[in-house]
Design an enzyme around this catalytic site. Structure first.
Site, PDB file in Angstrom:
ATOM      1  N   LYS A  77      -2.059  -5.461   3.625  1.00  0.00           N
ATOM      2  CA  LYS A  77      -3.413  -4.995   3.167  1.00  0.00           C
ATOM      3  C   LYS A  77      -4.186  -6.359   3.082  1.00  0.00           C
ATOM      4  CE  LYS A  77      -2.182  -1.860  -0.102  1.00  0.00           C
ATOM      5  NZ  LYS A  77      -0.464  -1.835   0.123  1.00  0.00           N
ATOM      6  N   THR A  78      -3.648  -7.126   2.154  1.00  0.00           N
ATOM      7  CA  THR A  78      -4.620  -8.280   1.586  1.00  0.00           C
ATOM      8  C   THR A  78      -4.492  -9.245   2.864  1.00  0.00           C
ATOM      9  OG1 THR A  78      -3.781  -8.153  -0.498  1.00  0.00           O
ATOM     10  CG2 THR A  78      -4.745 -10.140   0.064  1.00  0.00           C
ATOM     11  N   ASP A 122      -8.390  -4.768  -4.573  1.00  0.00           N
ATOM     12  CA  ASP A 122      -6.974  -4.291  -4.241  1.00  0.00           C
ATOM     13  C   ASP A 122      -6.866  -3.208  -5.424  1.00  0.00           C
ATOM     14  OD1 ASP A 122      -4.620  -4.331  -3.413  1.00  0.00           O
ATOM     15  OD2 ASP A 122      -3.724  -6.031  -4.401  1.00  0.00           O
ATOM     16  N   THR A 171      -2.375   1.750  -2.891  1.00  0.00           N
ATOM     17  CA  THR A 171      -1.050   2.558  -2.582  1.00  0.00           C
ATOM     18  C   THR A 171      -1.147   4.009  -2.628  1.00  0.00           C
ATOM     19  OG1 THR A 171      -0.423   1.910  -5.020  1.00  0.00           O
ATOM     20  CG2 THR A 171       0.314   0.510  -3.303  1.00  0.00           C
ATOM     21  N   ARG A 230       6.597  -8.742   2.813  1.00  0.00           N
ATOM     22  CA  ARG A 230       6.630  -9.583   1.690  1.00  0.00           C
ATOM     23  C   ARG A 230       7.949  -9.916   0.971  1.00  0.00           C
ATOM     24  NH1 ARG A 230       3.095  -7.186  -2.951  1.00  0.00           N
ATOM     25  NH2 ARG A 230       1.399  -7.831  -1.777  1.00  0.00           N
TER      26      ARG A 230
END
Ligand code: ADE
Length: 343
Positions: A77-78, A122, A171, A230
């Site tokens: 997402k980032t 975020d 999330t 990640r």
């Protein structure tokens, strides 16, 4: 310029500062981040939607619609927000829901945004309600309404903002209020990555690290990365260390297996918390159904951690089933943990 990343977060006194850059955008991870959609692997439909929206906005010389990105942690997402800012050639300003404690924290950022700047929040589901209400006119009319005095003396003043683009990441989309959710023109859910996609990402990261990795080494690591880039990149660092010290530097299937065994990560990528979660359902609650609060209390873990971090992958793997009466361990879970179901 697109490289201007300004990171805002809140210190303990609630003052918005440019310090405390979250782990997610630490320089180490940023260097592995793809910087354009050309380099970006996976999330094909989302990438296509965004590319079209960006191209159309550029053709019309307009700014983008606000974008809501939903999905488990670590899926990009980032990263996608960085790429959007870079492709739009605009600044990216980063903050998170919990950092925006007071209306003033948000207003301070909004009033400093330039035309077309990308404002990334975020964990947007964790914005306090009182702060969220400033977002509605900001998103819809690019304005902030200040109210002075109370009762019959109340006066309002509208402050005009520049046309920014809000990207919200969450999330837990179910926790967003509908007025907030409805103000996003683009809403995409990110999926877990396939093993094949993770292999490509791992090889790319290994090349950036100047680490030699065998085909089977990359495959083994991809299988144990919970569908999450990640995690793949974090484990690659552990495996690289292990291989350097124990096996002349080259990452092989054997070195991945040995290194990840030390990390408590099994052949399907489950961590010890994943296994404890399943074992709790089986050992304490006869395989379920059991409520999430009961599992969290037994494990002495935060419910949010279980819901956001642990459950999505176990559900995706079919290890856990969510029924109306609670969570149940599946046959696959018994089989994986080599536990015989009670008849
Ligand atoms: N590194 C982390 N996520 C990635 C992705 N989706 N594509 C390429 N490299 C990545």
């Amino acid at each position: 310029m697109s490289d201007d990343i300004i990171s805002y977060s809140s210190d303990k006194k609630g003052i918005v500062t440019s310090k405390n850059i979250p782990e997610d955008i630490s320089p180490d991870i940023v260097s592995l981040r793809p910087t354009s959609f050309k380099e970006y692997i996976g999330q094909n439909d989302t990438v296509e939607t965004l590319k079209i929206a960006i191209q159309a906005a550029k053709m019309r010389n307009e700014s983008l619609d606000h974008i809501l990105l939903h999905g488990p942690p670590g899926l990009g997402k980032t990263t996608i927000s960085h790429i959007i800012a870079s492709e739009m050639e605009k600044n990216l300003i980063v903050t998170s829901g919990p950092a925006l404690e007071k209306g003033g924290d948000l207003i301070g950022i909004l009033t400093n945004l330039g035309d077309g700047d990308i404002f990334f929040i975020d964990e947007i589901h964790r914005i306090p309600k009182i702060v969220e209400e400033f977002l509605y006119p900001a998103m819809e009319d690019f304005a902030i309404d200040f109210i002075f005095d109370k009762g019959i003396h109340a006066r309002s003043h509208r402050y005009r903002l520049k046309q920014f683009v809000l990207i919200g990441a969450t999330t837990r989309v179910g926790l967003l209020s509908s007025p907030l959710r409805d103000r996003f023109g683009i809403f995409r859910t990110l999926d877990f990555y396939s093993v094949e996609q993770l292999v490509v990402i791992i090889k790319r990261s290994a090349a950036i690290f100047n680490t030699i990795i065998s085909e089977n080494g990359a495959l083994e690591l991809a299988k144990r990365s919970r569908g999450t880039p990640r995690i793949a990149n974090r484990l690659l660092k552990r495996v690289r260390d292990y291989s350097q010290v124990k096996s002349h530097g080259k990452v092989t299937k054997q070195s991945v297996q040995a290194a990840l065994e030390l990390e408590g990560i099994d052949g399907l990528g489950l961590t010890s918390l994943d296994r404890q979660y399943i074992k709790t359902i089986i050992d304490f609650y006869k395989g379920g159904p059991v409520g999430i609060e009961a599992i969290a209390a037994t494990l002495q873990e935060e419910t949010d951690t279980l819901v956001d971090v642990v459950e999505p992958f176990l559900l995706k793997m079919g290890m856990v089933l969510r029924t109306s009466s609670g969570r149940k361990a599946s046959e696959k879970a018994y089989h994986h943990l080599k536990i015989k179901p009670e008849l």
